[in-house]
Enzyme design. Sequence first.
Site, mmCIF file in Angstrom:
data_model
loop_
_atom_site.group_PDB
_atom_site.id
_atom_site.type_symbol
_atom_site.label_atom_id
_atom_site.label_comp_id
_atom_site.label_asym_id
_atom_site.label_seq_id
_atom_site.Cartn_x
_atom_site.Cartn_y
_atom_site.Cartn_z
ATOM 1 N N LYS A 48 0.830 -1.224 0.000
ATOM 2 C CA LYS A 48 0.000 0.000 0.000
ATOM 3 C C LYS A 48 0.853 1.258 0.000
ATOM 4 C CE LYS A 48 -2.260 -0.212 3.916
ATOM 5 N NZ LYS A 48 -1.950 -1.344 4.690
ATOM 6 N N ARG B 178 -10.482 1.883 7.467
ATOM 7 C CA ARG B 178 -10.205 0.489 7.786
ATOM 8 C C ARG B 178 -11.406 -0.221 8.384
ATOM 9 N NH1 ARG B 178 -3.971 0.926 8.408
ATOM 10 N NH2 ARG B 178 -3.350 -1.130 9.036
ATOM 11 N N ARG C 228 10.051 -7.488 7.302
ATOM 12 C CA ARG C 228 10.106 -6.037 7.128
ATOM 13 C C ARG C 228 11.029 -5.408 8.177
ATOM 14 N NH1 ARG C 228 4.297 -3.354 6.340
ATOM 15 N NH2 ARG C 228 3.894 -3.771 8.540
ATOM 16 N N ARG D 56 9.431 -3.246 13.360
ATOM 17 C CA ARG D 56 8.352 -2.477 13.970
ATOM 18 C C ARG D 56 7.803 -3.277 15.143
ATOM 19 N NH1 ARG D 56 4.287 -0.355 9.300
ATOM 20 N NH2 ARG D 56 2.805 -1.287 10.752
ATOM 21 N N ARG E 45 -3.860 -8.608 12.985
ATOM 22 C CA ARG E 45 -4.189 -7.547 12.025
ATOM 23 C C ARG E 45 -4.812 -8.122 10.763
ATOM 24 N NH1 ARG E 45 0.855 -3.991 11.110
ATOM 25 N NH2 ARG E 45 1.924 -5.698 12.127
HETATM 26 P P1 AMP Z 1 -0.017 0.664 9.158
HETATM 27 O O1 AMP Z 1 1.290 1.366 9.059
HETATM 28 O O2 AMP Z 1 -0.999 1.092 8.110
HETATM 29 O O3 AMP Z 1 0.139 -0.843 9.244
HETATM 30 O O4 AMP Z 1 -0.663 1.119 10.557
HETATM 31 C C1 AMP Z 1 -0.005 0.855 11.761
HETATM 32 C C2 AMP Z 1 -0.989 0.850 12.919
HETATM 33 O O5 AMP Z 1 -1.608 2.140 13.028
HETATM 34 C C3 AMP Z 1 -2.160 -0.118 12.787
HETATM 35 O O6 AMP Z 1 -1.829 -1.424 13.197
HETATM 36 C C4 AMP Z 1 -3.165 0.527 13.720
HETATM 37 O O7 AMP Z 1 -2.834 0.322 15.081
HETATM 38 C C5 AMP Z 1 -2.963 2.012 13.422
HETATM 39 N N1 AMP Z 1 -3.808 2.463 12.296
HETATM 40 C C6 AMP Z 1 -3.387 2.899 11.074
HETATM 41 N N2 AMP Z 1 -4.429 3.248 10.309
HETATM 42 C C7 AMP Z 1 -5.540 3.018 11.074
HETATM 43 C C8 AMP Z 1 -6.936 3.180 10.859
HETATM 44 N N3 AMP Z 1 -7.419 3.639 9.698
HETATM 45 N N4 AMP Z 1 -7.784 2.847 11.859
HETATM 46 C C9 AMP Z 1 -7.338 2.404 13.053
HETATM 47 N N5 AMP Z 1 -6.042 2.214 13.316
HETATM 48 C C10 AMP Z 1 -5.144 2.528 12.343
#
Ligand code: AMP
Length: 216
Positions: free
Chosen positions: A14, A89, A123, A156, A167
Site C-alpha cells: 500500500k 479500515r 520487514r 516495527r 491484524r
Molecule cells: P499501518 O502502518 O498502516 O500498518 O498502521 C499501523 C498501525 O496504526 C495499525 O496497526 C493501527 O494500530 C494504526 N492504524 C493505522 N491506520 C488506522 C486506521 N485507519 N484505523 C485504526 N487504526 C489505524
Amino acid sequence: MRKYIVMGAQGSGKGTQAKLLAEAFDLVHICVGDILRWNIQHHTKLGARAKRSVTAGELVPDELVSEVVRTRLEQHDWNYGFVLDGFPRDRTQAEFFLESYDIDAVILLEVPDMVVLDRVLSRRLCANCGLDFNLIHHRPVRPDTCDVCGGKLVTRPDDTLQAVRDRLADYHRQTLPILELFRRKELVVVADGTRPESQVQAEIRQSLGLSSPIPA
Ligand code: AMP
C-alpha cells in the site's frame, strides 16, 4: 483533482504504491500509520492516546483516526489531490469519510495471507530516517544498517507473528467488507499485489486511466 484510497492488508505494498502514484502525479500521500508513528515517537498527546493500540497491532479508535484524517485534509495543501493510505479500515471510518469527501477510486491490492505473513515478518525500518527495507526483496547492503543514512534497522514493534495474525483477522473481518460500500459506486480497481512494484504501479495507472504524469 484526483482523490484516491489505497487498500490492502499490511505488507501488500500500500505504502509503496501510494507513494509512487503520489510522486508521479503531484498528489499528497497521507499515510495514517506514519502520522500515528510520528506522534508516538515525538511523545505528543495524540501519540500517547494511540500508542497502546498501535504497539499491540490493534486498530486505533475510530474517533481518533478520523480526527487525524480530518485535520490532515484541512491543511488543504493537496492542490492536485491526495492518496490516502491505511484509511478507512472499518465501516465507521468509511461512512465518516464518504459523508465529507468524494473520491475518484479505491485501489485494492490483493495479496494472499501467506505472502503477507512472509513479507511483514521480514520487514525492517530505519530507526533514523524511516526508510523501509525487506529482508526478502529489498535487503540492505550492510546487515541491519540503512543504505541511505547509516541508521540502525529495527523491526516495527507491531510486526510480531501474533500481531500480524491479529491484524490480518481484523482486515478480513472489518476492512474488506467496506469495499462493498465503494463497489456500489463502481469506485474499486483491483491490482495483483504479488507482482513486482513497477508492474503493480503500471497496472494501477492503466486501470485509473492515468497514462502519463502531469508535465512539470
Ligand atoms: P499501518 O502502518 O498502516 O500498518 O498502521 C499501523 C498501525 O496504526 C495499525 O496497526 C493501527 O494500530 C494504526 N492504524 C493505522 N491506520 C488506522 C486506521 N485507519 N484505523 C485504526 N487504526 C489505524
